[in-house]
Design a protein around this motif. Structure first.
Motif, mmCIF file in Angstrom:
data_model
loop_
_atom_site.group_PDB
_atom_site.id
_atom_site.type_symbol
_atom_site.label_atom_id
_atom_site.label_comp_id
_atom_site.label_asym_id
_atom_site.label_seq_id
_atom_site.Cartn_x
_atom_site.Cartn_y
_atom_site.Cartn_z
ATOM 1 N N GLN A 128 85.587 35.385 -43.349
ATOM 2 C CA GLN A 128 84.624 36.477 -43.232
ATOM 3 C C GLN A 128 84.419 36.855 -41.773
ATOM 4 O OE1 GLN A 128 81.443 34.456 -45.398
ATOM 5 N NE2 GLN A 128 81.422 36.125 -46.903
ATOM 6 N N SER A 155 87.410 38.735 -40.403
ATOM 7 C CA SER A 155 87.491 40.058 -41.026
ATOM 8 C C SER A 155 86.508 41.019 -40.390
ATOM 9 C CB SER A 155 87.222 39.946 -42.534
ATOM 10 O OG SER A 155 88.186 39.136 -43.166
ATOM 11 N N PHE A 170 89.174 47.108 -47.117
ATOM 12 C CA PHE A 170 88.154 46.137 -46.704
ATOM 13 C C PHE A 170 86.857 46.354 -47.473
ATOM 14 C CE2 PHE A 170 84.279 45.581 -44.217
ATOM 15 C CZ PHE A 170 84.292 44.207 -44.014
ATOM 16 N N HIS A 178 85.041 43.699 -49.749
ATOM 17 C CA HIS A 178 83.703 43.299 -49.309
ATOM 18 C C HIS A 178 82.686 43.446 -50.444
ATOM 19 C CE1 HIS A 178 80.216 42.772 -46.763
ATOM 20 N NE2 HIS A 178 79.773 43.986 -47.077
#
Length: 250
Positions: free
Chosen positions: A164, A167, A221, A225
């Motif tokens: 996380q 990212s 993404f 997410h």
């Protein structure tokens, strides 16, 4: 005898057990401002793409130029060959206006987030992986956790796991800067003053192609997410981003 008064002891106990929101206020505010602006960018950007769903490489590209690739969508302009026998309604006016305004909002929110994040140590404490998390076996374990959708993949209630963190750092310091750069490289007013903005990317049409590819990465993404937030407990995670404090265990 102890010199600490009962009231002082209670105050110290309260301070020790006090809970604070998981996310700092500037993170929560810039998150929701960016969410709103990015949604507007996606919607308006799709309308802009529909006006010319062909992408080129270099400085110049038009209907008489061989495209690098074409998105198989109908166009809102009859002069653009798409293979479809119909033309969509032209929404190019409001979509461009909304796109530009939303882009400035994202830029402003991003600057505030980065400046306050650096000043407060947010990146160092919450986003940069620790030394142990930067080792290969730790990365391998984290990736496997995500592939298996194990509880460890969703992150703790008070911190992010290594995948996380990386990212988010890539989104903040790579994808969004590229999105802004490629967007500016398509603006004649910007390239007239700073031609290198476009030439470093290969030209304005190359910038447009890069802009689309970065947008696709951000969409990917966003999907991942939202999916992970949903699996981790969507209501609780949204409340945390709204400023709710973690629940005290009973």
């Amino acid at each position: 005898m102890s010199s600490v008064r009962p009231s002082d002891s209670q105050a110290n106990a309260d301070a020790a057990t006090a809970v604070v929101p998981r996310h700092p206020r500037f993170v929560r505010i810039t998150h929701w401002v960016t969410t709103l602006a990015v949604f507007a960018l996606f919607v308006s950007g799709l309308e802009i793409v529909l006006s010319h769903p062909r992408f080129y490489w270099g400085e110049v590209g038009n209907v008489n130029t061989t495209p690098l690739f074409t998105i198989p969508l109908p166009s809102s302009r009859a002069t653009v060959p798409t293979g479809y026998s119909f033309v969509l309604a032209d929404q190019n006016g409001w979509s461009r206006f909304l796109h530009f305004q939303s882009a400035w909002l994202v830029l402003a929110a991003g600057l505030v987030y980065v400046l306050l994040g650096l000043r407060s140590g947010h990146f160092r404490h919450h986003l940069v992986p620790g030394r142990a998390d930067r080792r290969w076996h730790a990365w391998r374990a984290t990736i496997l956790d995500h592939m298996r959708f194990s509880p460890a993949a969703f992150g703790a209630t008070s911190s992010y796991n290594a995948l996380q963190r990386v990212s988010y750092l890539i989104v903040v310091f790579v994808l969004f800067p590229l999105l802004i750069w490629t967007g500016l490289a398509m603006a004649p007013a910007v390239t007239a003053v700073l031609p290198a903005t476009a030439t470093l990317l290969g030209g304005r049409q190359s910038a447009r192609t890069f802009h689309l590819l970065v947008t696709i990465a951000l969409v990917g993404f966003t999907i991942v997410h939202v999916t992970m937030v949903s699996l981790a407990g969507f209501p609780a995670r949204v409340r945390a981003m709204l400023g709710a404090t973690p629940e005290t265990p009973r």
